[in-house]
Design a protein around this motif. Structure first.
Motif, short mmCIF file in Angstrom:
data_model
loop_
_atom_site.label_atom_id
_atom_site.label_comp_id
_atom_site.label_asym_id
_atom_site.label_seq_id
_atom_site.Cartn_x
_atom_site.Cartn_y
_atom_site.Cartn_z
N GLU A 139 102.67 92.24 17.78
CA GLU A 139 102.72 91.22 18.81
C GLU A 139 104.07 91.27 19.50
O GLU A 139 105.12 91.34 18.85
CB GLU A 139 102.49 89.85 18.19
CG GLU A 139 102.14 88.78 19.20
CD GLU A 139 101.46 87.57 18.59
OE1 GLU A 139 101.14 86.64 19.35
OE2 GLU A 139 101.24 87.56 17.36
N TYR A 169 95.45 87.36 18.89
CA TYR A 169 94.93 86.00 18.77
C TYR A 169 94.93 85.62 17.30
O TYR A 169 94.27 86.26 16.48
CB TYR A 169 93.51 85.92 19.34
CG TYR A 169 92.89 84.54 19.30
CD1 TYR A 169 93.37 83.53 20.13
CD2 TYR A 169 91.84 84.25 18.43
CE1 TYR A 169 92.80 82.26 20.09
CE2 TYR A 169 91.27 82.99 18.40
CZ TYR A 169 91.75 81.99 19.23
OH TYR A 169 91.20 80.73 19.20
N ARG A 170 95.73 84.61 16.98
CA ARG A 170 95.88 84.16 15.60
C ARG A 170 96.24 85.31 14.67
O ARG A 170 95.69 85.49 13.58
CB ARG A 170 94.61 83.46 15.12
CG ARG A 170 94.31 82.18 15.91
CD ARG A 170 93.00 81.54 15.51
NE ARG A 170 92.74 80.34 16.32
CZ ARG A 170 91.61 79.66 16.31
NH1 ARG A 170 90.61 80.04 15.51
NH2 ARG A 170 91.46 78.59 17.07
N VAL A 200 93.18 91.68 19.51
CA VAL A 200 91.83 91.46 20.03
C VAL A 200 91.56 92.20 21.33
O VAL A 200 90.40 92.38 21.71
CB VAL A 200 91.58 89.95 20.25
CG1 VAL A 200 91.53 89.21 18.92
CG2 VAL A 200 92.63 89.33 21.17
N ARG A 230 93.91 84.08 25.37
CA ARG A 230 93.96 83.19 24.20
C ARG A 230 93.38 81.82 24.54
O ARG A 230 92.64 81.22 23.74
CB ARG A 230 95.41 83.06 23.70
CG ARG A 230 95.93 84.31 23.00
CD ARG A 230 97.18 84.01 22.20
NE ARG A 230 98.33 83.72 23.04
CZ ARG A 230 99.19 84.64 23.49
NH1 ARG A 230 99.00 85.93 23.19
NH2 ARG A 230 100.22 84.29 24.23
N ASP A 231 93.71 81.32 25.73
CA ASP A 231 93.12 80.03 26.15
C ASP A 231 91.60 80.12 26.24
O ASP A 231 90.88 79.19 25.85
CB ASP A 231 93.70 79.63 27.50
CG ASP A 231 95.16 79.24 27.43
OD1 ASP A 231 95.66 78.99 26.32
OD2 ASP A 231 95.82 79.20 28.49
N MET A 236 89.65 82.16 24.54
CA MET A 236 89.08 82.26 23.20
C MET A 236 89.09 80.90 22.49
O MET A 236 88.16 80.58 21.74
CB MET A 236 89.83 83.33 22.39
CG MET A 236 89.64 84.73 22.97
SD MET A 236 90.56 86.04 22.12
CE MET A 236 89.61 86.19 20.61
N ASP A 237 90.13 80.12 22.74
CA ASP A 237 90.13 78.74 22.23
C ASP A 237 88.98 77.94 22.83
O ASP A 237 88.26 77.20 22.13
CB ASP A 237 91.45 78.05 22.57
CG ASP A 237 92.59 78.45 21.64
OD1 ASP A 237 92.30 78.89 20.51
OD2 ASP A 237 93.76 78.34 22.05
N ASP A 258 86.75 84.44 17.89
CA ASP A 258 87.92 85.11 17.34
C ASP A 258 87.95 86.60 17.65
O ASP A 258 88.79 87.34 17.17
CB ASP A 258 88.03 84.88 15.84
CG ASP A 258 86.81 85.40 15.08
OD1 ASP A 258 85.94 86.06 15.69
OD2 ASP A 258 86.73 85.13 13.86
N THR A 259 86.99 87.06 18.47
CA THR A 259 86.94 88.45 18.91
C THR A 259 86.20 88.51 20.25
O THR A 259 85.36 87.66 20.53
CB THR A 259 86.22 89.35 17.88
OG1 THR A 259 86.14 90.70 18.39
CG2 THR A 259 84.81 88.85 17.61
#
Length: 531
Positions: free
Chosen positions: A97, A124-125, A129, A208-209, A211-212, A217-218
């Motif tokens: 990252e 992501y987390r 991804v 990321r936003d 995916m939230d 998560d993928t």
């Protein structure tokens, strides 16, 4: 007594289809935001004003999932291959990252050194991804400049191999110092590099936003859906086409001598292939084209004619295959000079259209100016209020007319197939000491036909001070103008001259004296059908 059926929260196929469609639209917004950051923060006018960029998101296999709806085919479709090269040099298991990778290698990037490609892993987390990649054109990267005069790629400027630009958030200052030291515009070039980094970071934040928002998560199921559906959509279009093989040839100005390009297009059940077998060998000046750029514009031409409504991604690109003989002008090998690869590369949609004119006469236009008439200038000036002269280098984007279309006239002064915007006169005059004394349509330069070709432009350019300036000419369609089709007339040829009556070669370095003006007349597009 009743029996309770098993309860499940699993979505039905129809629900999943709707969900994927909503997520697809959201993903387009993500890459759109990525591209807007690049355009708003770039230093180079050709990016900031003309949008000579690409931006997109890729899955961890290196497949392009979505691209921003802006930029040029030469950047977007070659970037689609670039990410694969990045993954060969930097396997996904080594990515951290905050990393970012860079290259301007013409054979692993977009075809010449003036384009930087940056690829950034998105986490992501704590899990990788996706990958974001982007490209932007820089005004100057040293060497002889962005013209066709070099005789090998080493003369064309600083070459950056596949390198890590940012390591877990820490910028490689040694590399940045090398970049600054090898350009006439160190501030602009450094700023553009950071702009590309910021572009990808913005994409990663937006993903990321997303995916939230969708609680995933993928992106792999979404990527598979987009790519599979797009590929199937193109194959369905191809299935409806006549099957067979058609050939086409076109003569272009070349550098020292004309070049005859040759193409053979084959439509089969499983795809469409284009071979440039028979095209000439690479030349000693920088108008050669690396294969990735040849593929990029060839596939764009195919998509325009066959599948214009299918999104551009790894799936929709897959049914189209392109090859050219190694060492030819359309598959130039290192260390061939390639700085002005757009001159021939942007002619390739016209080659595709020529092949398709027999089976699909109602879908393809006549020939247009096609290759950009970029006014690449260079020199030294002292803007008002500055006591110290400084270097300037600028590519002012212009073009001629496009070819007439079935049922519609061609477009005047429009960049097709590149799609970039024209540089506003006010921006050009603010960036350098040029003044445009005239910039108007070249009335009647489009070829006559049932539908007419688009008109070119007339420009008269001088300086605001007593200094001369250098023109790195890279123009075509001067000796061989855009041809009409199906009985339509040819467009007018381009003209490069000065106010003193000097006729200038269309390619090469020219000095425009302080007491003369540059006169450019860009070509008109060919007409379509008997007038």
């Amino acid at each position: 007594m009743t029996t309770n059926a098993p309860h499940t929260d699993a979505p039905t196929n129809a629900q999943q289809e709707i969900r994927f469609q909503i997520m697809w639209n959201r993903l387009i917004s993500v890459v759109g935001e990525q591209a807007r950051i690049l355009i708003r923060t770039a230093f180079s006018p050709i990016v900031r004003e003309c949008e000579d960029i690409s931006a997109g998101v890729f899955d961890t296999q290196g497949r392009m999932v979505a691209q921003a709806v802006t930029g040029t085919p030469g950047h977007v479709n070659s970037m689609a291959e670039s990410v694969g090269h990045f993954l060969r040099h930097f396997p996904v298991e080594t990515m951290k990252e905050g990393d970012a990778y860079i290259t301007n290698d013409p054979w692993m990037g977009t075809g010449h050194l003036n384009d930087f490609v940056i690829t950034t892993p998105a986490f992501y987390r704590g899990k990788l991804v996706a990958l974001f990649s982007c490209t932007g054109h820089l005004m100057d990267i040293g060497g002889l400049g962005n013209g066709p005069d070099a005789t090998d790629v080493f003369m064309e400027g600083l070459s950056i191999p596949m390198l890590k630009l940012v390591d877990q958030g820490v910028v490689n200052e040694t590399l940045m110092a090398m970049i600054r030291a090898n350009t006439r515009l160190p501030v602009d070039t450094e700023g553009d590099t950071y702009s590309l980094v910021a572009c990808n970071e913005a994409g990663a934040v937006a993903l990321r936003d997303m995916m939230d928002e969708f609680d995933i998560d993928t992106i792999e199921p979404l990527a598979n859906y987009i790519i599979d559906r797009s590929r199937q959509a193109v194959l369905e279009k191809i299935a409806a086409l006549p099957k067979g093989r058609w050939s086409h040839a076109m003569t272009v100005d070349g550098y020292d001598a004309p070049l005859e390009l040759k193409a053979t297009l084959t439509v089969a059940e499983d795809g469409v292939s284009v071979s440039y077998d028979g095209s000439p060998a690479a030349v000693t000046r920088g108008i050669n084209v690396p294969l990735a750029y040849t593929k990029a514009y060839t596939v764009f031409g195919l998509a325009c004619a066959i599948s214009p409504d299918v999104p551009n991604n790894a799936g929709s690109l897959a049914p189209y295959r392109v090859d050219a003989p190694a060492g030819s002008v359309l598959n130039a090998l290192r260390p061939a000079p390639v700085s002005s690869r757009h001159i021939i590369g942007q002619m390739l949609p016209d080659m595709v259209f020529g092949c398709l004119r027999t089976p699909l006469p109602d879908r393809v236009p006549a020939e247009g100016t096609s290759c950009l008439w970029n006014i690449a200038v260079r020199g030294v000036w002292a803007p008002d209020g500055d006591s110290k002269p400084r270097a300037f280098a600028l590519a002012i984007t212009t073009n001629g007319g496009t070819g007439a279309r079935p049922g519609l006239d061609g477009l005047s002064a429009t960049a097709f197939p590149s799609g970039v915007h024209g540089t506003p006169v006010e921006i050009a005059e603010n960036q350098c000491p040029l003044i445009f004394w005239k910039k108007e349509l070249r009335d009647g330069s489009g070829g006559a036909g049932l539908t007419r070709g688009g008109d070119g432009q007339i420009m008269e350019i001088g300086t605001t001070n007593d200094a001369s300036f250098e023109l790195l000419a890279a123009f075509d369609r001067v000796k061989y103008p855009p041809r009409g089709a199906l009985g339509g007339s040819n467009g007018a040829a381009g003209i490069v001259k000065t106010s003193k009556g000097r006729s200038l070669p269309s390619k090469g370095l020219h000095v425009i004296a302080s007491d003369e003006r540059l006169h450019l007349l860009t070509p008109g597009g060919g007409g379509l059908g008997a007038p």
